[in-house]
Enzyme design. Structure first.
Site, PDB file in Angstrom:
ATOM      1  N   ARG A 219      29.964  29.788  21.603  1.00  0.00           N
ATOM      2  CA  ARG A 219      30.278  29.027  22.811  1.00  0.00           C
ATOM      3  C   ARG A 219      29.849  29.859  24.009  1.00  0.00           C
ATOM      4  NH1 ARG A 219      30.295  25.092  20.318  1.00  0.00           N
ATOM      5  NH2 ARG A 219      32.001  23.638  19.946  1.00  0.00           N
TER       6      ARG A 219
ATOM      7  N   GLU B 288      27.226  23.571  29.917  1.00  0.00           N
ATOM      8  CA  GLU B 288      26.130  22.749  29.370  1.00  0.00           C
ATOM      9  C   GLU B 288      26.191  21.338  29.942  1.00  0.00           C
ATOM     10  OE1 GLU B 288      26.491  23.003  25.135  1.00  0.00           O
ATOM     11  OE2 GLU B 288      26.386  25.177  25.179  1.00  0.00           O
TER      12      GLU B 288
ATOM     13  N   HIS C 167      21.448  23.937  22.707  1.00  0.00           N
ATOM     14  CA  HIS C 167      22.579  23.734  21.789  1.00  0.00           C
ATOM     15  C   HIS C 167      22.165  22.902  20.557  1.00  0.00           C
ATOM     16  CE1 HIS C 167      27.249  23.417  21.558  1.00  0.00           C
ATOM     17  NE2 HIS C 167      26.707  23.439  20.353  1.00  0.00           N
TER      18      HIS C 167
HETATM   19  C1  8YV Z   1      27.509  20.164  17.899  1.00  0.00           C
HETATM   20  C2  8YV Z   1      29.006  22.260  17.870  1.00  0.00           C
HETATM   21  O1  8YV Z   1      26.333  20.265  18.637  1.00  0.00           O
HETATM   22  O2  8YV Z   1      30.139  21.906  15.850  1.00  0.00           O
HETATM   23  C3  8YV Z   1      30.201  22.326  16.987  1.00  0.00           C
HETATM   24  O3  8YV Z   1      31.244  22.821  17.452  1.00  0.00           O
HETATM   25  O4  8YV Z   1      28.997  22.804  18.915  1.00  0.00           O
HETATM   26  C4  8YV Z   1      27.776  21.543  17.412  1.00  0.00           C
HETATM   27  O5  8YV Z   1      27.701  21.474  16.039  1.00  0.00           O
HETATM   28  C5  8YV Z   1      28.539  19.465  18.693  1.00  0.00           C
HETATM   29  O6  8YV Z   1      29.696  19.292  17.983  1.00  0.00           O
HETATM   30  C6  8YV Z   1      28.049  18.084  19.110  1.00  0.00           C
HETATM   31  O7  8YV Z   1      28.924  17.554  19.981  1.00  0.00           O
END
Ligand code: 8YV
Length: 319
Positions: A239, A268, A286
């Site tokens: 993150r 983001e 991301h």
């Molecule tokens: C996805 C993520 O891009 O799983 C997570 O926590 O950050 C990523 O796999 C995200 O969940 C999409 O909203």
């Protein structure tokens, strides 16, 4: 299912077309509009009937939204991250929160290694060099040397599922691995370093694989970056909040660290423009879990968590 008996869902984000189609076929779905009058009108009209919510790590939910859904019984989130989901508020009301761990571990670890090789071996920089016609320039322009990845020292912040998958890949590169985190992980062959600053001092590559949220906010600060120093490269696939982005930008501008490769950012999709002018940073939008296979598996898990719940069974994976 008869439309009269279909559970009512609130969907806060668009998912893959196949998943959206499945939801529309099996549930009565209300799409949550962006914040504003339209959202409030939808919640006022349908909030009281909503039994399930589909959300994502990106969209999240807070207690104020839950308060507008008095009949909510289950939440299914697309993603492994829980930092934007007020899980304690849901638990207080006995609402299980489904999420999608495991199915994305390999792809996220793959991109961590992709980033590590990209920044260490200057892969995107080499690509830009060739495209810009620099390779054929007369007199020749020397392309700068990279850093060896094989046998380098890899520090991992957060040795959870993803951190361990990164470490597993590192063994193929004969890397030495140490890690930092809240506590030592049992049964792993890697050395535990309780102080992140010491891990950074030791490491050639520091991979951030810990959870987000207030507990880890800005753990990678100016001191950690200074300890990483010229010999060190930062990779973040966790993150953006874990890294003090302004401190990182300064360290890169002043060439205080070897470089950084980032899949995630503090706000983001905003990326501070200062990064764009630098060649010692690799920037991704991301995409660590963004493969056809993994996104399909994540979507399936979102559906399975919901269908298990409405069939009266435990969720496949609950937070
Ligand atoms: C996805 C993520 O891009 O799983 C997570 O926590 O950050 C990523 O796999 C995200 O969940 C999409 O909203």
């Amino acid at each position: 299912m008869n439309s009269m008996t279909r559970p009512v869902l609130l969907q806060t984000i668009a998912l893959l077309p196949d998943v959206d189609r499945h939801l529309a076929e099996h549930y009565t779905v209300h799409r949550l509009p962006p914040p504003g009058a339209e959202r409030e009108a939808l919640l006022a009209q349908h909030g009281a009937q909503v039994e399930g919510m589909v959300t994502s790590a990106r969209a999240g939910f807070d207690e104020a939204l839950l308060a507008k859904l008095p009949k909510l019984r289950v939440i299914s989130s697309f993603g492994v991250g829980l930092d934007t989901l007020d899980v304690p508020a849901a638990k207080k009301r006995g609402i299980p929160v489904g999420y999608t761990p495991d199915v994305l571990t390999d792809c996220v670890a793959d991109i961590a290694f992709g980033l590590l090789l990209s920044i260490g071996r200057r892969i995107p920089e080499g690509d830009r060099f060739v495209r810009a016609g620099q390779w054929v320039r007369k007199p020749p322009v020397a392309f700068p040397l990279g850093r060896q990845v094989s046998r380098a020292k890899l520090g991992i912040l957060g040795l959870g599922r993803i951190g361990q998958a990164v470490a597993k890949r590192a063994s193929g590169f004969d890397m030495q691995v140490r890690y930092s985190g809240r506590r030592p992980v049992e049964g792993v062959p890697y050395g535990f370093e309780p102080k992140l600053v010491e891990l950074a001092r030791w490491a050639d590559f520091l991979v951030v694989a810990t959870t987000g949220g207030p507990e880890t906010k800005h753990m990678v600060n100016a001191d950690v970056l200074q300890a990483l120093g010229h010999k060190g490269f930062l990779v973040n696939i966790a993150r953006g909040t874990v890294v003090d982005e302004q401190a990182l930008l300064k360290a890169l501008q002043a060439r205080e660290i070897g470089g950084a490769a980032l899949d995630v950012f503090e706000r983001e999709p905003e990326v501070p423009e200062g990064f764009f002018a630098l060649d010692n940073v690799v920037l991704l939008p991301h995409i660590a879990s963004a493969t056809v296979e993994t996104r399909a598996a994540m979507g399936q898990r979102v559906l399975d968590n919901l269908s298990e719940f409405f069939a009266g069974r435990a969720l496949v994976s609950a937070a």
